[in-house]
Design an enzyme around this catalytic site. Structure first.
Site, PDB file in Angstrom:
ATOM      1  N   ASP A  11       5.469  -0.561  -2.509  1.00 27.99           N
ATOM      2  CA  ASP A  11       5.714  -0.202  -3.904  1.00 27.99           C
ATOM      3  C   ASP A  11       6.747  -1.185  -4.442  1.00 27.99           C
ATOM      4  OD1 ASP A  11       4.016   1.960  -3.819  1.00 27.99           O
ATOM      5  OD2 ASP A  11       5.581   3.403  -3.328  1.00 27.99           O
ATOM      6  N   ASP A 130      -3.515   9.819  -8.022  1.00 28.77           N
ATOM      7  CA  ASP A 130      -2.359  10.674  -7.703  1.00 28.77           C
ATOM      8  C   ASP A 130      -2.735  12.087  -8.126  1.00 28.77           C
ATOM      9  OD1 ASP A 130      -0.567   8.616  -6.844  1.00 28.77           O
ATOM     10  OD2 ASP A 130      -0.328   8.022  -8.926  1.00 28.77           O
TER      11      ASP A 130
END
Length: 251
Positions: A11, A130
């Site tokens: 990330d 997500d």
């Protein structure tokens, strides 16, 4: 059984690799290119880069990081965050990515999945999702790094994603992300059973056995993790060795 893959995920925010819990409490971990080189050395099957604030901040793709990494890493590279158009997909692939991951933009503009698959091939299009539990065997899809609930049923969405031509789904559970209690097996199982395309398990790996657990209890094709690898608690080699010991065919 097809051989399973282990995928470290980086990330990236402001050019640095970061890690948080449930998308919050972000800590800096290191340089993305150096981290990717190390995972390449450890035997990662793929590496994923997510620019975690690109969609939220309305920015484009971090192409400089992609170019530098592609020169030094010899496993498939998937890049997500800030990809809004077919031109963004083209530029990201041209910079050295093998696949793009579209998440928020895929929900806002599902045709992007179809256009990308038609032009570049299904194998280049991974849809990141997500999702968060709302009731027993019910989950809803979020966008913008887990900030916005779209009120979109997860199972309906994964079926649509497949139909539009995505080659793969990377499924992240917001409930287990960064918590390190294991992957979200019930959610993973439902999604894997709903589609025929490969599904990557993401969000929740906390110990060595969590990877084999996901492969033994669901038909997911790969498992992705960040913290465990970034903080050097495990190497990719150790994870693969444990899976092989349990009878799982690994790449």
């Amino acid at each position: 059984m097809l051989a399973k893959r282990i995928i470290p995920c980086l990330d990236v925010r402001d050019g640095k690799v970061v890690k948080g819990v449930n998308f919050e409490g972000i800590k800096e971990v290191g340089d993305p290119v150096l981290c990717a080189e190390e995972y390449n050395r450890q035997g990662a099957d793929e590496i994923v880069f997510y620019d975690i604030t690109a969609s939220y901040e309305g920015r484009g793709v971090m192409l400089d990081v992609v170019r530098e990494t592609a020169k030094k890493v010899f496993v498939p590279l998937t890049v997500g965050g800030g990809i809004k158009t077919v031109d963004d997909i083209r530029e990201t692939l041209r910079a050295g990515a093998d696949k793009v991951s579209v998440n928020s933009q895929a929900v806002l503009n599902p045709q992007l999945i179809k256009e990308g698959a038609d032009i570049f091939g299904c194998q280049c299009i991974c849809v990141g999702i997500d999702a968060k539990k709302t009731a027993e065997n019910k989950w809803t899809v979020y966008i913008n790094g887990g900030r916005v609930d779209m009120g979109l049923d997860l199972i309906e969405w994964v079926k649509k994603v497949e139909q539009l031509g995505a080659g793969e789904i990377c499924l992240n559970s917001i409930d287990t992300d960064g918590v390190r209690g294991g992957f979200d097996i019930p959610m993973l199982k439902e999604v894997v059973n709903a589609v025929k395309i490969p599904v990557i398990a993401s969000g929740g790996a906390g110990k060595l056995s969590d990877f084999a657990d996901a492969f033994l209890r669901t038909d997911c094709s790969a498992a992705l993790a960040a913290s465990l690898f970034h903080f050097k608690e495990l190497t990719v080699d150790e994870v693969k060795a444990d899976c092989r010991k349990k009878g799982i065919a690994m790449r």
